[in-house]
Design a protein around this motif. Structure first.
Motif, short mmCIF file in Angstrom:
data_model
loop_
_atom_site.label_atom_id
_atom_site.label_comp_id
_atom_site.label_asym_id
_atom_site.label_seq_id
_atom_site.Cartn_x
_atom_site.Cartn_y
_atom_site.Cartn_z
N PHE A 160 36.47 36.29 40.79
CA PHE A 160 37.00 36.92 39.58
C PHE A 160 37.08 35.99 38.37
O PHE A 160 37.63 36.39 37.35
CB PHE A 160 38.39 37.50 39.86
N LEU A 161 36.59 34.78 38.45
CA LEU A 161 36.64 33.86 37.31
C LEU A 161 35.82 34.44 36.16
O LEU A 161 34.63 34.67 36.28
CB LEU A 161 36.12 32.48 37.69
N GLY A 162 36.49 34.73 35.06
CA GLY A 162 35.82 35.32 33.90
C GLY A 162 35.62 36.81 34.00
O GLY A 162 34.95 37.40 33.15
N ARG A 163 36.16 37.45 35.01
CA ARG A 163 36.00 38.89 35.21
C ARG A 163 37.37 39.52 35.44
O ARG A 163 37.66 40.05 36.50
CB ARG A 163 35.12 39.16 36.43
N SER A 164 38.23 39.47 34.43
CA SER A 164 39.59 39.99 34.60
C SER A 164 39.64 41.50 34.85
O SER A 164 40.48 41.95 35.63
CB SER A 164 40.47 39.61 33.42
N PRO A 165 38.77 42.32 34.24
CA PRO A 165 38.80 43.75 34.61
C PRO A 165 38.46 43.98 36.09
O PRO A 165 39.02 44.87 36.73
CB PRO A 165 37.75 44.39 33.71
N ALA A 166 37.57 43.17 36.64
CA ALA A 166 37.22 43.31 38.06
C ALA A 166 38.41 42.92 38.93
O ALA A 166 38.66 43.56 39.96
CB ALA A 166 36.01 42.45 38.40
N PHE A 167 39.16 41.90 38.52
CA PHE A 167 40.36 41.52 39.28
C PHE A 167 41.39 42.65 39.24
O PHE A 167 41.98 42.97 40.27
CB PHE A 167 40.99 40.24 38.72
#
Length: 184
Positions: A160-167
């Motif tokens: 999830f690094l750089g993908r906060s919506p995915a987290f």
């Protein structure tokens, strides 16, 4: 060759009206896709394994078979490590919650789960000792003496690094599974 552990089912991304959009809830599923850092590291390991396999063939043609067998074994260990790296993460099913690590796998039945919640706290950056402020999905489970807390996902891990919506989607999905199946 399909690799089912590499892609999460798209039902989590498309079905907003259904909390648990699976027909077969007994099957273990990862409610998110592996992140680019994890896939990139596995790709580099598989590239390295291809060179090691090529060198094993050359060694088998020119040197002793025992040397080639040893190099072939190293290549197989690298391939197994890369595939295990791709399987790492949090998996859910009707049976419980499974945390797959590089060397260990821990399954927690839903009746042992007290709560699953997202909190703001310092988290490790890509699993390294350096910590940054981020979000973590915590599993609070019943222990023998008291409730114990474990991190399931973080906003700064390899997925999830750089993908906060995915987290956020993955954390919400795991929380929905926990709300559906845990017993108070």
């Amino acid at each position: 060759m399909p690799l089912p552990f590499l892609t999460a089912d798209r039902a989590f991304e498309t079905a907003d009206d259904v909390a648990l959009p699976y027909h077969d809830r007994d099957r273990w599923r990862r409610p998110y896709r592996p992140g680019p850092w994890r896939v990139g590291a596995a790709a580099i390991l598989l590239l390295l394994a291809s060179f090691v396999l090529f060198s094993a063939v050359i060694i088998a043609a020119t040197a002793s078979p025992s040397s080639a067998g040893m190099v072939f074994g190293v290549a197989l260990a690298v391939i197994v490590g890369a595939l295990r790296l791709l399987r790492m993460g949090t998996w859910v099913s009707a049976h419980g919650l499974r945390q797959v690590g590089l060397f260990t796998t821990r399954t927690t039945p839903w009746d042992q789960v007290v709560a699953v919640r997202t909190v703001q706290q310092p988290v490790r950056w890509l699993g390294l000792p350096r910590t940054v402020q981020g979000q973590a999905l915590l599993l609070v489970r019943r222990g023998r003496s008291a409730a114990s807390t474990e991190q399931l996902l973080t906003s700064h891990n390899a997925d999830f690094l750089g993908r906060s919506p995915a987290f956020d989607r993955a954390a919400d999905s795991v929380e929905v599974w926990a709300d559906e199946y845990r017993r108070d």
